[in-house]
Design a protein around this motif. Structure first.
Motif, mmCIF file in Angstrom:
data_model
loop_
_atom_site.group_PDB
_atom_site.id
_atom_site.type_symbol
_atom_site.label_atom_id
_atom_site.label_comp_id
_atom_site.label_asym_id
_atom_site.label_seq_id
_atom_site.Cartn_x
_atom_site.Cartn_y
_atom_site.Cartn_z
ATOM 1 N N VAL A 135 0.860 -1.180 0.000
ATOM 2 C CA VAL A 135 0.000 0.000 0.000
ATOM 3 C C VAL A 135 0.898 1.232 0.000
ATOM 4 C CG1 VAL A 135 -0.149 -0.009 2.530
ATOM 5 C CG2 VAL A 135 -1.895 1.195 1.179
ATOM 6 N N THR A 136 0.498 2.240 -0.766
ATOM 7 C CA THR A 136 1.279 3.469 -0.891
ATOM 8 C C THR A 136 0.358 4.668 -0.752
ATOM 9 O OG1 THR A 136 2.826 2.388 -2.405
ATOM 10 C CG2 THR A 136 2.854 4.784 -2.349
ATOM 11 N N LEU A 137 0.828 5.678 -0.039
ATOM 12 C CA LEU A 137 0.105 6.935 0.106
ATOM 13 C C LEU A 137 1.067 8.057 -0.254
ATOM 14 C CD1 LEU A 137 -2.394 8.557 1.060
ATOM 15 C CD2 LEU A 137 -1.391 8.527 3.358
ATOM 16 N N GLY A 138 0.677 8.884 -1.214
ATOM 17 C CA GLY A 138 1.606 9.921 -1.652
ATOM 18 C C GLY A 138 0.909 11.164 -2.137
ATOM 19 N N GLY A 139 1.695 12.234 -2.217
ATOM 20 C CA GLY A 139 1.192 13.502 -2.731
ATOM 21 C C GLY A 139 2.265 14.552 -2.642
ATOM 22 N N GLY A 140 2.289 15.443 -3.620
ATOM 23 C CA GLY A 140 3.252 16.542 -3.597
ATOM 24 C C GLY A 140 4.696 16.098 -3.676
ATOM 25 N N GLY A 141 4.960 14.984 -4.315
ATOM 26 C CA GLY A 141 6.329 14.500 -4.456
ATOM 27 C C GLY A 141 6.820 13.664 -3.292
ATOM 28 N N PHE A 142 5.958 13.445 -2.268
ATOM 29 C CA PHE A 142 6.357 12.656 -1.103
ATOM 30 C C PHE A 142 5.435 11.445 -1.007
ATOM 31 C CE2 PHE A 142 6.031 11.568 3.428
ATOM 32 C CZ PHE A 142 7.365 11.316 3.697
ATOM 33 N N ALA A 143 5.984 10.285 -0.625
ATOM 34 C CA ALA A 143 5.179 9.076 -0.522
ATOM 35 C C ALA A 143 5.662 8.204 0.623
ATOM 36 C CB ALA A 143 5.215 8.284 -1.828
ATOM 37 N N LEU A 144 4.715 7.487 1.229
ATOM 38 C CA LEU A 144 4.995 6.468 2.230
ATOM 39 C C LEU A 144 4.469 5.140 1.703
ATOM 40 C CD1 LEU A 144 3.889 8.342 5.489
ATOM 41 C CD2 LEU A 144 6.233 7.914 4.723
ATOM 42 N N GLY A 145 5.224 4.076 1.916
ATOM 43 C CA GLY A 145 4.802 2.792 1.393
ATOM 44 C C GLY A 145 5.173 1.636 2.302
ATOM 45 N N LEU A 146 4.329 0.614 2.292
ATOM 46 C CA LEU A 146 4.586 -0.649 2.983
ATOM 47 C C LEU A 146 4.436 -1.751 1.947
ATOM 48 C CD1 LEU A 146 5.004 -2.470 5.476
ATOM 49 C CD2 LEU A 146 2.513 -2.401 5.813
ATOM 50 N N HIS A 147 5.466 -2.570 1.802
ATOM 51 C CA HIS A 147 5.454 -3.620 0.784
ATOM 52 C C HIS A 147 5.940 -4.922 1.414
ATOM 53 C CE1 HIS A 147 7.285 -5.797 -2.776
ATOM 54 N NE2 HIS A 147 6.020 -5.656 -3.115
ATOM 55 N N VAL A 148 5.153 -5.996 1.234
ATOM 56 C CA VAL A 148 5.476 -7.308 1.788
ATOM 57 C C VAL A 148 5.558 -8.311 0.645
ATOM 58 C CG1 VAL A 148 4.778 -9.140 3.366
ATOM 59 C CG2 VAL A 148 4.291 -6.752 3.942
ATOM 60 N N LYS A 149 6.618 -9.109 0.632
ATOM 61 C CA LYS A 149 6.784 -10.135 -0.400
ATOM 62 C C LYS A 149 7.248 -11.425 0.253
ATOM 63 C CE LYS A 149 10.315 -9.974 -3.260
ATOM 64 N NZ LYS A 149 11.168 -9.602 -4.409
ATOM 65 N N ASP A 150 6.562 -12.520 -0.061
ATOM 66 C CA ASP A 150 6.946 -13.834 0.443
ATOM 67 C C ASP A 150 7.202 -14.753 -0.747
ATOM 68 O OD1 ASP A 150 7.068 -15.502 3.065
ATOM 69 O OD2 ASP A 150 5.988 -16.775 1.647
ATOM 70 N N THR A 151 8.357 -15.406 -0.747
ATOM 71 C CA THR A 151 8.780 -16.226 -1.875
ATOM 72 C C THR A 151 9.158 -17.615 -1.397
ATOM 73 O OG1 THR A 151 9.701 -14.248 -2.938
ATOM 74 C CG2 THR A 151 10.341 -16.380 -3.852
ATOM 75 N N ILE A 152 8.637 -18.636 -2.070
ATOM 76 C CA ILE A 152 9.042 -20.018 -1.813
ATOM 77 C C ILE A 152 10.037 -20.415 -2.901
ATOM 78 C CG2 ILE A 152 8.301 -22.410 -1.584
ATOM 79 C CD1 ILE A 152 5.573 -21.408 -0.739
ATOM 80 N N HIS A 153 11.271 -20.662 -2.492
ATOM 81 C CA HIS A 153 12.336 -21.048 -3.412
ATOM 82 C C HIS A 153 12.505 -22.568 -3.417
ATOM 83 C CE1 HIS A 153 13.974 -16.913 -3.880
ATOM 84 N NE2 HIS A 153 13.590 -16.766 -2.617
#
Length: 292
Positions: free
Chosen positions: A12-30
């Motif tokens: 999820v990302t929230l941004g405006g005026g050239g500034f942004a905050l984001g949280l990103h989760v990735k899970d990978t089975i190798h």
């Protein structure tokens, strides 16, 4: 051999005026085997949690020329499990009487969690006639600060407070992983018109690694090269094609205001050189976005 079985991402990302905050989760089975694969192979899990803040500015250099500058940083958590044999997992499933705890297979599997401070910087020069040139440097602090890793067992989470166990990653690390920074170069062209809006892009990823490897053969170049083309039809349908590590790729996107669906079929190289050990992959990405 080394490969990838499945990957799930959410953010999820929230941004405006050239500034942004984001949280990103990735899970990978190798997958990790002896080359024969099948029941002789093993699996392990990789977890990435990235909490980032980003700032970007545009500097107008002329009527049709501008410079974009950006930086992002924050906190990232990285986690790995030890190897789990495919045959061991199947044996547990085949018992099928409900008496076995599915987590039992992890009781003897070590777990490592760690954290690092990502620092990424980028610049993009926008030129007349739709051309742009970009460069980005990633993980610039990992070679000096490294990734601080902490070792666990499954008991630390099942027989105690999981949040207290996770907070232990900020204690004295058990070991540190240091990686070299990477730098990517890109060239793009987009023709803005009301008909089909074609876009072309070429990226050369990990320039530093390319020179460190010293493989200047055709395969060496192709391993780092990404090519792509996109045509927008009817204002909401994107048709895409390209080349990834020397393999052809195809894709499509549907953009319905706040809903966006992207599909891609491609090959990914897991061997030491391009064309050595390619595995095909199919990805689906679903975005919900609101702009003001």
């Amino acid at each position: 051999g080394k490969g990838k079985l499945a990957e799930l991402e959410a953010g999820v990302t929230l941004g405006g005026g050239g500034f942004a905050l984001g949280l990103h989760v990735k899970d990978t089975i190798h997958t990790f085997g002896d080359g024969a694969g099948g029941l002789d192979a093993s699996l392990f899990d990789e977890l990435n949690v990235n909490m980032l803040a980003a700032l970007g500015i545009r500097i107008e250099l002329g009527a049709d020329t501008s410079l974009d500058l950006g930086v992002s940083s924050g906190l990232s958590v990285l986690g790995y499990t030890g190897l789990v044999g495919v045959q061991s997992a199947l044996d547990l499933i085949e018992q099928g009487d409900g008496s076995q705890d599915p987590m039992a297979i992890l009781e003897s599997v070590p777990i490592a969690l760690g954290y690092y401070v990502p620092l990424n910087v980028g610049a993009n020069v926008n030129l007349p006639y739709g051309f742009s040139i970009g460069v980005v440097g990633r993980n610039l602090l990992n070679s000096s600060l490294g990734i601080k890793m902490h070792k666990y067992s499954i008991d630390d989470f099942t027989n105690g407070d999981p949040m207290e166990a996770v907070s232990g990653i900020f204690d004295t690390e058990d070991f540190t992983i240091k990686t070299d920074p990477t730098m990517d170069l890109g060239l793009g062209w987009k023709w803005e018109n009301g008909l089909f809006q074609p876009t072309l892009a070429a990226d050369f990823v990990d320039v530093i690694g390319f020179f460190q490897e010293g493989d200047y053969s055709t395969r060496g170049w192709m391993d780092h090269l990404r090519l792509g083309a996109e045509v927008k039809l009817l204002s909401f349908l994107d048709v895409r094609g390209g080349m990834n590590q020397g393999y052809w790729t195809v894709g499509a996107g549907i953009d319905l205001y706040v809903l966006k669906l992207d599909l891609a079929y491609y090959w990914q190289e897991f061997g030491s050189t391009a064309g050595d050990y390619g595995l095909d992959a199919f990805t689906v990405r679903f975005n919900i976005g609101f702009d003001r």
